[in-house]
Enzyme design. Structure first.
Site, PDB file in Angstrom:
ATOM      1  N   PRO A   2      -6.429  -5.986   9.134  1.00 49.49           N
ATOM      2  CA  PRO A   2      -7.880  -6.118   8.892  1.00 49.49           C
ATOM      3  C   PRO A   2      -8.365  -7.529   9.193  1.00 49.49           C
ATOM      4  O   PRO A   2      -7.743  -8.503   8.798  1.00 49.49           O
ATOM      5  CB  PRO A   2      -8.036  -5.799   7.406  1.00 49.49           C
ATOM      6  CG  PRO A   2      -6.695  -5.484   6.879  1.00 49.49           C
ATOM      7  CD  PRO A   2      -5.671  -5.786   7.910  1.00 49.49           C
ATOM      8  N   GLU A   3      -9.467  -7.623   9.940  1.00 46.09           N
ATOM      9  CA  GLU A   3     -10.101  -8.916  10.226  1.00 46.09           C
ATOM     10  C   GLU A   3     -11.412  -8.965   9.442  1.00 46.09           C
ATOM     11  O   GLU A   3     -11.702  -8.066   8.657  1.00 46.09           O
ATOM     12  CB  GLU A   3     -10.305  -9.055  11.737  1.00 46.09           C
ATOM     13  CG  GLU A   3      -8.985  -8.904  12.502  1.00 46.09           C
ATOM     14  CD  GLU A   3      -9.095  -9.073  14.015  1.00 46.09           C
ATOM     15  OE1 GLU A   3     -10.059  -9.714  14.470  1.00 46.09           O
ATOM     16  OE2 GLU A   3      -8.224  -8.569  14.735  1.00 46.09           O
ATOM     17  N   HIS A  92       3.423   3.504  -2.247  1.00 47.17           N
ATOM     18  CA  HIS A  92       3.072   2.094  -2.037  1.00 47.17           C
ATOM     19  C   HIS A  92       1.787   1.691  -2.756  1.00 47.17           C
ATOM     20  O   HIS A  92       1.129   0.744  -2.371  1.00 47.17           O
ATOM     21  CB  HIS A  92       2.967   1.744  -0.550  1.00 47.17           C
ATOM     22  CG  HIS A  92       4.171   2.146   0.237  1.00 47.17           C
ATOM     23  ND1 HIS A  92       5.393   1.563   0.050  1.00 47.17           N
ATOM     24  CD2 HIS A  92       4.344   3.094   1.193  1.00 47.17           C
ATOM     25  CE1 HIS A  92       6.275   2.127   0.860  1.00 47.17           C
ATOM     26  NE2 HIS A  92       5.670   3.056   1.554  1.00 47.17           N
ATOM     27  N   ARG A 112       3.505  -2.856   3.259  1.00 50.11           N
ATOM     28  CA  ARG A 112       4.320  -4.016   3.657  1.00 50.11           C
ATOM     29  C   ARG A 112       4.243  -5.179   2.679  1.00 50.11           C
ATOM     30  O   ARG A 112       5.011  -6.133   2.776  1.00 50.11           O
ATOM     31  CB  ARG A 112       3.926  -4.462   5.067  1.00 50.11           C
ATOM     32  CG  ARG A 112       4.259  -3.349   6.064  1.00 50.11           C
ATOM     33  CD  ARG A 112       4.165  -3.800   7.482  1.00 50.11           C
ATOM     34  NE  ARG A 112       5.127  -4.862   7.800  1.00 50.11           N
ATOM     35  CZ  ARG A 112       5.212  -5.412   8.990  1.00 50.11           C
ATOM     36  NH1 ARG A 112       4.409  -5.029   9.958  1.00 50.11           N
ATOM     37  NH2 ARG A 112       6.093  -6.362   9.224  1.00 50.11           N
TER      38      ARG A 112
END
Ligand SMILES: [Zn+2]
Length: 275
Positions: A2-3, A92, A112
């Site tokens: 994500p930016e 997760h 992650r």
């Protein structure tokens, strides 16, 4: 990854669902995130009404009554969204909290675990914000002018400069490639090779590229979803990103891919120039 536009899309979709509400019975997986906070730290936010949601670059924050904030970093694969409590928990999931004891839950999922949730006071929050450069989605004219001078004085490549979050905020690999194409600047040009007007134009293009992405609810090319769990559709509007070998929309030459500072860069050899 994500930016800025993806984080802004998440902020905007979460805002109406969170404002005025408070968190109840926070739960964490106990697995290590970046700052390794536990339920105890998150308990400090319990029952405090949410006052605002803010963002600069890729950093988002949720402000609670009592001058406490939750800093949210999505890292590479983090997602923060509101779901009905009855919906099964994804694997997760590292954080869950009821909203006002109602049907809804705020959840943070991150396979992650490069993302983070961090409870901070006002001073710590400001310290973290100050480490990030001006954000093209909200910068002031004087910040932009200072940035032109800073880029002009640098011998780093323009792509590396755009990606440096301490220089300007929220531009990652997709939007760096797209902004450089829009400004017709070669990604390996050095800051000091570019004239001030060209740098100024580049920064305008960068802001426009980010604004367009926000209007398309962000770019989904892996697992990004907004705060309501929906994918963005900006990938349908890119000019060079992941278009290796396909014809440039301007000159028809094939788009090239190069590896620069360990990351893929997409550009048109003919349209994009160093000077
Ligand atoms: Zn071209």
């Amino acid at each position: 990854v994500p930016e800025g536009p993806e984080v802004e899309t998440i902020r905007r979709t979460l805002e109406p669902q969170l404002l005025g509400r408070s968190l109840h019975e926070p739960w964490t997986s106990g697995l290590k995130l970046r700052s390794n906070q536990n339920e105890g730290a998150l308990k400090a936010l319990e029952h405090k009404p949410i006052k605002a949601l803010g963002r600069r670059g890729k950093l988002m924050w949720i402000d609670f009554a009592g001058d406490m904030s939750l800093l949210v970093r999505l890292g590479m694969t983090g997602r923060l969204y509101v779901k009905n409590r009855a919906e099964p928990t994804e694997s997760h999931t590292h954080f869950r909290a009821h909203l006002d004891r109602g049907e809804l839950e705020l959840r943070f999922v991150d396979p992650r675990r490069f993302g983070d949730l961090q409870v901070v006071d006002a001073a710590r929050k400001q310290h973290e914000i100050n480490r990030i450069g001006p954000d093209p989605l909200s910068w002031k004219e004087e910040e932009k002018l200072a940035l032109v001078a800073r880029v002009r004085a640098s011998d780093r490549t323009i792509k590396d400069i755009l990606l440096d979050q301490s220089v300007l905020a929220g531009v990652g690999n997709i939007y760096a490639s797209e902004s450089l194409f829009a400004a017709r600047i070669h990604p390996q040009a050095r800051g000091c090779q570019l004239s001030k007007p060209r740098i100024g134009k580049l920064l305008e293009h960068t802001a426009a590229v980010l604004e367009l992405a926000v209007r398309h609810n962000g770019t989904t090319f892996s697992n990004y979803v907004d705060g309501a769990g929906k994918k963005g559709d900006n990938l349908n509007f890119v000019n060079v990103f992941q278009r290796t070998g396909e014809p440039c929309y301007v000159c028809q030459k094939p788009i090239r891919r190069a590896v620069q500072s360990g990351r893929s860069t997409f550009y048109c050899m003919k349209c994009q120039k160093c000077t």
